[in-house]
Design a protein around this motif. Structure first.
Motif, PDB file in Angstrom:
ATOM      1  N   ALA A 390      45.334  28.377  18.807  1.00 57.48           N
ATOM      2  CA  ALA A 390      44.006  28.836  19.218  1.00 57.48           C
ATOM      3  C   ALA A 390      43.708  28.488  20.670  1.00 57.48           C
ATOM      4  CB  ALA A 390      42.947  28.238  18.299  1.00 57.48           C
ATOM      5  N   PHE A 391      43.974  27.252  21.067  1.00 51.65           N
ATOM      6  CA  PHE A 391      43.648  26.832  22.425  1.00 51.65           C
ATOM      7  C   PHE A 391      44.578  27.483  23.451  1.00 51.65           C
ATOM      8  CE2 PHE A 391      40.831  24.091  20.329  1.00 51.65           C
ATOM      9  CZ  PHE A 391      40.051  23.419  21.242  1.00 51.65           C
ATOM     10  N   SER A 392      45.724  27.953  23.000  1.00 52.66           N
ATOM     11  CA  SER A 392      46.641  28.682  23.890  1.00 52.66           C
ATOM     12  C   SER A 392      46.249  30.150  24.037  1.00 52.66           C
ATOM     13  CB  SER A 392      48.072  28.608  23.337  1.00 52.66           C
ATOM     14  OG  SER A 392      48.511  27.286  23.199  1.00 52.66           O
ATOM     15  N   SER A 393      45.342  30.613  23.181  1.00 53.65           N
ATOM     16  CA  SER A 393      45.060  32.051  23.119  1.00 53.65           C
ATOM     17  C   SER A 393      43.969  32.508  24.077  1.00 53.65           C
ATOM     18  CB  SER A 393      44.648  32.431  21.688  1.00 53.65           C
ATOM     19  OG  SER A 393      43.348  31.925  21.373  1.00 53.65           O
ATOM     20  N   VAL A 394      43.201  31.571  24.640  1.00 52.66           N
ATOM     21  CA  VAL A 394      42.059  31.972  25.462  1.00 52.66           C
ATOM     22  C   VAL A 394      42.473  32.153  26.920  1.00 52.66           C
ATOM     23  CG1 VAL A 394      40.381  30.867  23.940  1.00 52.66           C
ATOM     24  CG2 VAL A 394      41.352  29.580  25.847  1.00 52.66           C
ATOM     25  N   GLU A 395      41.656  32.883  27.650  1.00 54.74           N
ATOM     26  CA  GLU A 395      41.961  33.161  29.052  1.00 54.74           C
ATOM     27  C   GLU A 395      41.852  31.914  29.922  1.00 54.74           C
ATOM     28  OE1 GLU A 395      39.415  36.308  30.312  1.00 54.74           O
ATOM     29  OE2 GLU A 395      40.235  37.775  28.877  1.00 54.74           O
ATOM     30  N   THR A 396      40.865  31.048  29.643  1.00 54.60           N
ATOM     31  CA  THR A 396      40.639  29.877  30.489  1.00 54.60           C
ATOM     32  C   THR A 396      40.314  28.660  29.636  1.00 54.60           C
ATOM     33  OG1 THR A 396      39.697  31.326  32.197  1.00 54.60           O
ATOM     34  CG2 THR A 396      39.342  28.950  32.450  1.00 54.60           C
ATOM     35  N   LEU A 397      41.066  27.586  29.851  1.00 54.52           N
ATOM     36  CA  LEU A 397      40.804  26.307  29.199  1.00 54.52           C
ATOM     37  C   LEU A 397      40.535  25.272  30.289  1.00 54.52           C
ATOM     38  CD1 LEU A 397      40.772  24.331  26.780  1.00 54.52           C
ATOM     39  CD2 LEU A 397      43.259  24.156  27.007  1.00 54.52           C
ATOM     40  N   VAL A 398      39.333  24.696  30.266  1.00 51.70           N
ATOM     41  CA  VAL A 398      38.933  23.667  31.231  1.00 51.70           C
ATOM     42  C   VAL A 398      38.815  22.344  30.479  1.00 51.70           C
ATOM     43  CG1 VAL A 398      37.206  22.922  32.913  1.00 51.70           C
ATOM     44  CG2 VAL A 398      37.627  25.371  32.547  1.00 51.70           C
TER      45      VAL A 398
END
Length: 668
Positions: A390-398
């Motif tokens: 899931a956390f790898s699937s988003v455009e931006t992780l801050v």
């Protein structure tokens, strides 16, 4: 250079919330010790607190903003980092709406101003937020159903206890000052009983240790109540005058035999009877841990233990209590003005347990950005395989962090933040004592690490609501204390004295006025009914057990516990411990015998969700068919144990089921 010693406070999300004495030399923290003047912790601290010096000074600290470019992190300026993140936030708001941002957070730091992340996202317009708790949510909700709130007796009231039940709580590891109190009152003649699947350090000082099948604590409480009623040991006047729904509890207990309860809990009939007499020999205090509510039946478990305290008349009396949490501590502060929830225009909620599933299934809008504060979800959130996806699937992780955690490694932007000694705040815990501790800024942060507040204020400037963050540090702290101002509680007094006692009820419910709809203790919860959960107590068992899923139990025969580590507050310290950390698989003697396991054998532990590998340690006195692997271990050291755990929610929807976990084991 001369050394100076100053008072400070521990920020860890911990029972004890200690006062500290910090030695400084040349603008550097060189030693962390306990503050002997603190009214509760009195100069003693644990190894996790001492490691705050290492945490502050480690060369592994993140010192500059980082951006992932072509799969590798590159140092960038704060201006670039904030400009780009603000631009993305603005674009998401315009194109998809603010709830396309998920704020993933937990409680790595108990500073009051850490809650300003909520203010930022509320002023932004309202984002997708998390509800519930990985840690203690089921039990909090359960006590709100029973009492109307979750309050505990103040620490010194234990001197009034004739008998003390420590239920699923290893105070020696997680609550050292309470452990010292137990030693003290034992010398004065109090009897101490420990109910726990593991024979731990607290069990070693007990008059009696009673092992129990993991997840069956509520069933045992029901059995003790049933036995009290058979023997005529109940407090009939308390039941008749101050409780609601007792007839429903009687009907439930009539439907099960004490023999069946003994079989399910794997606790002898003799021990059940002995506990019935112990509860009747008032005042008897019950102190519950957090692990016993981390099951699908977790809320019901706490409710049945609450019911036992009520039936025995141990509510609202000195030396008694169903002690789980003490929310009146946190309820002393003004969070409404601090967080500005009224500014939220849109709002979407994901369960903290199922945040990964929420990310993957979200529509209208999809999750475009995740902002992580005060947490390490890739290690700490259950079912790690799905969390990583899931956390790898988003455009931006801050990620706002001090170290390159498992979550930080996955980020697109890492924002380096200060440690406790590099910023001013005050700290408290709603788990044990009712004092608030002041923590001054002691040293400058290394590199370009910045306080969370500095980051929120500059992002707010870029997004057009900077005036909502235009306060001094003192003004922010005073804002949180507004509700206490009329009680002589000021920031100036807190700074001067370093620890102040909050105005709480030291013996909750002594006036017999409960915060429930009926105004009474509720065996049948009207709040539960209003929430669509029925409100009736049940003889509920874990999802993953032979009683509810015999085929699963046949495939995976062992109960997995994932208790708090001794030397790390969750995942915070493993990289600081020195030497090679090994994942330890602690097994009951019967498991070792069945598989021919010896200490330090390398084993695989697995179920349908995943696997971990580690080294055997044998727990000779653990309950049969029980395995423990400490939580918090990073991937590089063999973790996370959450590769094995389930993201299911507890019965009342507000807690995790981390301990509701069956596994198999083999030597490799």
């Amino acid at each position: 250079m001369a050394q100076t010693v100053v008072k400070a406070a521990c920020p860890l999300n911990c029972w004890d919330s200690c006062g500290l004495k910090v030695t400084l030399e040349n603008d550097r923290v060189v030693k962390v010790e306990g503050d002997p003047d603190h009214p509760i912790t009195k100069g003693k601290i644990c190894g996790r607190g001492r490691l705050l010096e290492t945490r502050t000074n480690s060369p592994e600290r993140l010192l500059h903003p980082l951006k992932k470019i072509n799969g590798k992190f590159e140092q960038i300026s704060w201006g670039q980092a904030l400009d780009e993140i603000a631009a993305k936030l603005h674009d998401i708001k315009e194109r998809f709406g603010t709830t396309a941002v998920l704020h993933s957070h937990d409680y790595a730091n108990n500073g009051i101003l850490k809650n300003l992340d909520q203010r930022f996202f509320n002023c932004y317009g309202g984002v997708t937020e998390l509800y519930g708790s990985l840690c203690w949510g089921s039990g909090i909700e359960a006590q709100k159903w029973d009492f109307g709130n979750a309050w505990s007796h103040e620490p010194n009231d234990i001197i009034n206890s004739k008998n003390i039940i420590i239920w699923g709580r290893n105070a020696a590891r997680t609550n050292m000052h309470f452990y010292e109190k137990l030693l003290e009152v034992k010398k004065q003649g109090a009897k101490l009983y420990v109910i726990d699947p593991l024979f731990n350090a607290t069990g070693k000082i007990a008059d009696k240790h009673i092992t129990i099948k993991p997840g069956m604590d509520g069933i045992l409480a029901a059995g003790i109540i049933k036995e009290m009623l058979r023997l005529g040991l109940e407090d009939r006047s308390f039941i008749e005058d101050f409780t609601f729904g007792f007839a429903d509890l009687m009907k439930l207990l009539d439907g099960v035999s004490i023999e069946t309860i003994s079989e399910m809990t794997e606790v002898s009939r003799e021990n059940i009877t002995e506990l019935a007499y112990l509860y009747a020999d008032k005042p008897t205090a019950t102190f519950m841990g957090l692990g016993l509510q981390r099951y699908q039946n977790g809320g019901n478990t706490i409710r049945l233990i609450d019911a036992l305290a009520a039936v025995s008349g141990n509510i609202g009396i000195p030396g008694g209590g169903a002690n789980y949490a003490n929310l009146q501590v946190g309820q002393s502060f003004d969070f409404t003005e601090l967080t500005l929830s009224s500014r939220r225009q849109k709002h979407r909620l994901f369960s903290i347990m199922k945040q990964a599933e929420g990310i993957l299934s979200a529509v209208n809008p999809e999750i475009k950005m995740i902002f992580v504060t005060c947490g390490n979800p890739l290690t700490q959130v259950p079912d790690s395989t799905v969390v990583t996806k899931a956390f790898s699937s988003v455009e931006t992780l801050v990620v706002m962090e001090q170290y390159m955690t498992d979550t930080a490694k996955l980020a697109d932007y890492i924002l380096p933040v200060t440690t406790v000694f590099e910023e001013e705040d005050f700290y408290y815990s709603s788990m044990y004592h009712h004092y608030v501790n002041y923590g001054p800024k002691l040293v400058e942060a290394p590199g370009e690490a910045k306080p969370d507040l500095w980051i929120w204020a500059r992002l707010a400037d870029r997004l057009g609501f900077g005036e909502d963050f235009d306060l001094s540090r003192d003004e922010w702290l005073k804002l949180t204390l507004k509700t206490l101002a009329g009680k002589g509680f000021t920031l100036e007094r807190l700074k001067e004295q370093h620890a102040l006692e909050l105005p709480v009820q030291k013996i909750p419910w002594q006036d017999r006025k409960f915060q429930t709809p009926s105004g009474k203790f509720e065996f049948t919860s009207q709040t539960g009914k209003q929430k669509g959960a029925g409100g009736l107590l049940k003889l509920a068992v874990p999802d993953e057990s032979k009683w509810s899923n015999p085929s699963l139990a046949g495939k995976f025969p062992y109960s997995l516990l994932t208790i708090h580590p001794l030397r790390s507050n969750h995942s915070q310290n493993y990289h600081l411990l020195g030497g090679k950390i090994k994942l330890k698989v602690e097994v009951a003697q019967n498991i070792a015998d069945a598989h021919g396991l010896q200490p330090d054998d390398y084993v695989r532990v697995w179920n349908d969700r995943g696997e971990v590998k580690g080294y055997v340690s044998i727990l000779v006195t653990a309950h049969p068919n029980t395995i423990n692997i400490d939580e918090g271990i990073w991937k590089e050291f063999g973790g996370s144990v959450n590769n094995l755990t389930s993201s299911r929610e507890s019965d009342n929807g507000l807690g995790s089921t981390l301990y509701d976990c069956l596994v198999a084991i083999e030597k490799i």
